[in-house]
Design a protein around this motif. Structure first.
Motif, short mmCIF file in Angstrom:
data_model
loop_
_atom_site.label_atom_id
_atom_site.label_comp_id
_atom_site.label_asym_id
_atom_site.label_seq_id
_atom_site.Cartn_x
_atom_site.Cartn_y
_atom_site.Cartn_z
N LEU A 52 72.15 68.82 81.13
CA LEU A 52 72.04 67.91 80.00
C LEU A 52 71.24 68.53 78.87
O LEU A 52 71.51 68.28 77.71
CB LEU A 52 71.36 66.61 80.44
N TRP A 53 70.24 69.35 79.19
CA TRP A 53 69.46 70.04 78.18
C TRP A 53 68.96 71.36 78.73
O TRP A 53 68.92 71.56 79.93
CB TRP A 53 68.29 69.20 77.70
N GLU A 55 65.65 73.84 78.51
CA GLU A 55 64.26 73.88 78.05
C GLU A 55 64.00 75.14 77.25
O GLU A 55 64.40 76.23 77.63
CB GLU A 55 63.31 73.83 79.24
#
Length: 186
Positions: A52-53, A55
């Motif tokens: 989803l993302w 870092e």
């Protein structure tokens, strides 16, 4: 153009592909083993997973602890002050007996909130002065250090020169004096 084999290998090289490989065959949001569909191996199922993302490292350093503490304190005081001001306004509109005490406390809270904001600024300045040399080319501390280093370099060079003259057995002068004949008319 990328073929099918290259597209399937691309996620493996990313951070997401490595983290998925570390987790093993698990559903992205649960610790439940994933069952492959007919004709699909676990590896192919894993390669289709996208995070989803991703870092990324922080671009700026976090605030120092004393500054953060002062900022949180100031924020809480400002929030209470705004609530008091709103209650004072509503009490005034309703002709309540509570309006006058609320207005007085709102004025006092405004003074305290202003002091809290100034405290954040002062705390930040003190922290920078004690612990941090600002890493900018225009930093005063950096310029002073550069000047000190240059002075020390010059002093060492002068000491070396004196030592060299002493070793040669000179009179302390770097250049031999001119004789009267060579000096010419005065």
């Amino acid at each position: 153009m990328m073929g099918t084999a290259e597209r399937r290998e691309a996620p493996e090289k990313s951070g997401a592909g490595r983290s998925a490989a570390r987790r093993g065959l698990r559903a992205p949001d649960r610790d439940i083993p994933v069952r492959g569909r007919a004709g699909e191996s676990g590896g192919e199922r894993q390669q289709n997973y996208r995070p989803l993302w991703i870092e990324e490292p922080a671009k700026r350093h976090p605030m120092p602890d004393p500054v953060r503490t002062a900022a949180v304190r100031a924020l809480l005081i400002i929030a209470v002050t705004l609530i008091q001001a709103m209650v004072a306004f509503l009490c005034t509109m309703a002709d309540s007996w509570l309006a006058f005490p609320m207005v007085i406390s709102s004025v006092a809270s405004t003074v305290v909130a202003t002091w809290a904001v100034v405290d954040v600024w002062v705390t930040r300045q003190v922290w920078n002065q004690r612990y941090g040399v600002v890493s900018e080319p225009s930093s005063t501390a950096r310029a002073l250090r550069r000047e000190r280093r240059a002075r020390r370099r010059e002093e060492r060079a002068a000491l070396r020169e004196q030592e060299r003259i002493r070793r040669r057995g000179g009179t302390g002068q770097a250049v031999p004096p001119l004789s009267a004949e060579r000096a010419g008319p005065a």
